[in-house]
Design an enzyme around this catalytic site. Structure first.
Site, PDB file in Angstrom:
ATOM      1  CE  LYS A   9      14.517  18.945  -9.179  1.00 23.69           C
ATOM      2  NZ  LYS A   9      15.235  18.420  -7.964  1.00 23.69           N
ATOM      3  CD  GLU A  34      24.604  10.308 -18.693  1.00 26.74           C
ATOM      4  OE1 GLU A  34      24.541   9.157 -18.185  1.00 26.74           O
ATOM      5  OE2 GLU A  34      25.192  11.248 -18.166  1.00 26.74           O
ATOM      6  CB  CYS A  50      26.927   8.237 -15.288  1.00 23.32           C
ATOM      7  SG  CYS A  50      27.497   9.529 -16.417  1.00 23.32           S
ATOM      8  CD  GLU A  66      24.764   4.261 -11.869  1.00 26.22           C
ATOM      9  OE1 GLU A  66      25.559   4.888 -12.592  1.00 26.22           O
ATOM     10  OE2 GLU A  66      23.550   4.528 -11.806  1.00 26.22           O
TER      11      GLU A  66
END
Length: 478
Positions: A173, A249, A283, A382
């Site tokens: 996906k 992750e 990231c 973040e």
């Protein structure tokens, strides 16, 4: 790719209900084309195809599977320019980055795991003269692979390659914002001789759509997700219904620690790259920069100068260093972080606004913010954009405490020429990967993943196979 379709059981197909959504070019805001919008019916068909294909693929000799993976790598390299252009169209990142990082690494992911699986071993233990124990390694079954939009093909192949090498089948996906290279990968896999049903791609959205249908499906054995932390929590709840194995992750708020004895030229050059590469949509970006006070002013001066020199513009222009953010919604989100940081006392030294010469697309200047408190939102959360904070520190103890003062724990970078300090600080930082005097240097044999809310599990080398395989101990009485 004016129309991006699902790839299910070896065929490109539309959704049963005919629904589609638009794919937008972040660099211009123009519509690139339409994408088939999948849901539960498409996921059901894809999972059924993957389940049927699992028997043949899982039993296939390792050498034959490895050869197919190497052929996939060959085709990625042969089509590297096409794939790089598709990646840049989808993401808005500079074409130079797609060419030199995303596509070469995608090919290498397949080559690495194709080679690694051939030398993969297990354990054997002898119980004196009583018994012999040996371990069998076997594939798990059908894996649901959910990939992000920032490094779409690179991070997708980081999952697909070990998944297939281990003998599993998969349903992918992709992020709805970046559908094109995942679809092209399906085409490449078919040309490389991958049997029908081994790899399937279903496009669509997450909650109450294709994403949730995949994570909740009873015939999916594993879920591997790269994404943000909130999504990880939702996927974990869904996977708990039938105890699926999960590997996540997730987000990062990574500290860059620069001591006064560091090689300042190297530290500045690499910090600029770790802060603003891929528009900060990585990231592993060093978004919290801590600088020892004796060099703080000089470091800031150099950082601001370097940031001003970065070219923000058309991602297809070879001179461009910083491209467009992924979407208008994401641009507004990043701008909101900047606005709130200023209200909380932060001071913008450079950037903080859209470049005047870019009248279309979702661009933001590289931004450096100082004078922020350690509890400010922009220090804790973040941002995932070309925005960093820079703060001074006076002692090793102080900076370790601040670096660990977040619920993330993905990566960290330490800059120092003091070898004892480097090892001492690295041992105390709460992060899954720590670089000393470098950044983004990866050996794919090593474990990759995060602590705390940055993830669950590790990927890379044998660690990927620990997730994608089951172990059976056989005890033989002698």
């Amino acid at each position: 790719m004016k129309l991006v379709q699902h790839f299910i059981d070896g065929r490109f197909v539309e959704s049963e209900n005919g629904r589609r959504f638009v794919n937008v070019n972040p660099a211009t805001g123009d519509v690139l084309g339409e994408v088939a919008e999948g849901g539960k019916p498409e996921i059901d068909r894809a999972v059924a195809a993957a389940r049927r294909a699992f028997g043949e693929w899982g039993r296939m000799p390792v050498a034959k599977r490895s050869a197919i993976l190497n052929r996939i790598a060959d085709l990625i390299e042969e089509r590297s320019e096409e794939l790089a252009r598709l990646e840049t169209l989808d993401t808005g990142k500079p074409l130079s980055l797609s060419r030199t990082l995303d596509i070469p690494r995608a090919a290498y992911n397949f080559r690495f795991f194709a080679a690694f699986v051939k030398g993969l071993g297990t354990e054997a233990f002898q119980m004196d003269d009583v018994a012999l124990n040996y371990v069998l390694r076997r594939p798990v079954g059908v894996a649901g692979l959910i990939s992000p939009w920032n490094l779409p093909l690179l991070l997708l192949t980081w999952k697909v390659a070990p998944c297939l090498a281990a003998g599993n089948t998969c349903v992918i996906k992709p992020a709805e914002l970046t559908p094109m290279t995942a679809t092209k990968l399906a085409e490449i896999c078919q040309e490389a001789g991958l049997p029908d049903g081994v790899l399937n791609v279903v496009h669509g959205f997450g909650p109450d759509a294709a994403g949730s249908a995949l994570t909740e499906h009873p015939d999916v054995n594993l879920i591997s997700l790269t994404g943000e932390t909130t999504t990880g929590k939702a996927v974990m709840r869904a996977a708990a219904t039938n105890l699926k194995r999960v590997a996540f992750e997730l987000g990062g708020k990574n500290p860059n620690i620069i001591f006064a004895d560091a090689d300042l030229d190297d530290a500045v050059e690499t910090t600029v790259r770790s802060s603003f590469s891929n528009q900060g949509e990585v990231c592993l970006c060093g978004s919290r920069v801590y600088v020892e006070r004796p060099i703080y002013d000089e470091f800031l001066r150099r950082m601001v100068e370097k940031a001003k020199g970065l070219v923000v513009g058309d991602p297809f222009d070879e001179k461009t260093n910083v491209g467009a953010l992924i979407s208008e919604e994401h641009l507004h989100r990043v701008e909101g972080f900047i606005e709130r940081a200023v209200k909380e006392g932060g001071r913008i030294l450079v950037g903080g606004r859209r470049p005047e010469h870019m009248t279309r697309g979702y661009y933001l200047e590289p931004t450096i913010i100082v004078d922020v408190d350690r509890r400010c939102e922009i220090v804790q959360q973040e941002v995932f954009g070309p925005v960093i904070t820079v703060q001074p520190f006076d002692s090793e103890e102080e900076v370790i405490e601040q670096a660990n003062d977040t619920h993330y724990g993905l990566s960290a970078t330490i800059w120092t020429t003091n070898l004892k300090r480097a090892h001492r600080v690295a041992a105390r930082l709460e992060a899954g990967i720590i670089w000393i005097n470098t950044w983004f240097l990866r050996d794919l044999r090593t474990p990759f993943g995060g602590m705390k809310q940055s993830g669950i599990g590790r990927e890379g080398g044998v660690h990927s196979f620990e997730f994608f395989t089951e172990l059976t101990n056989v005890c033989v009485k002698l």
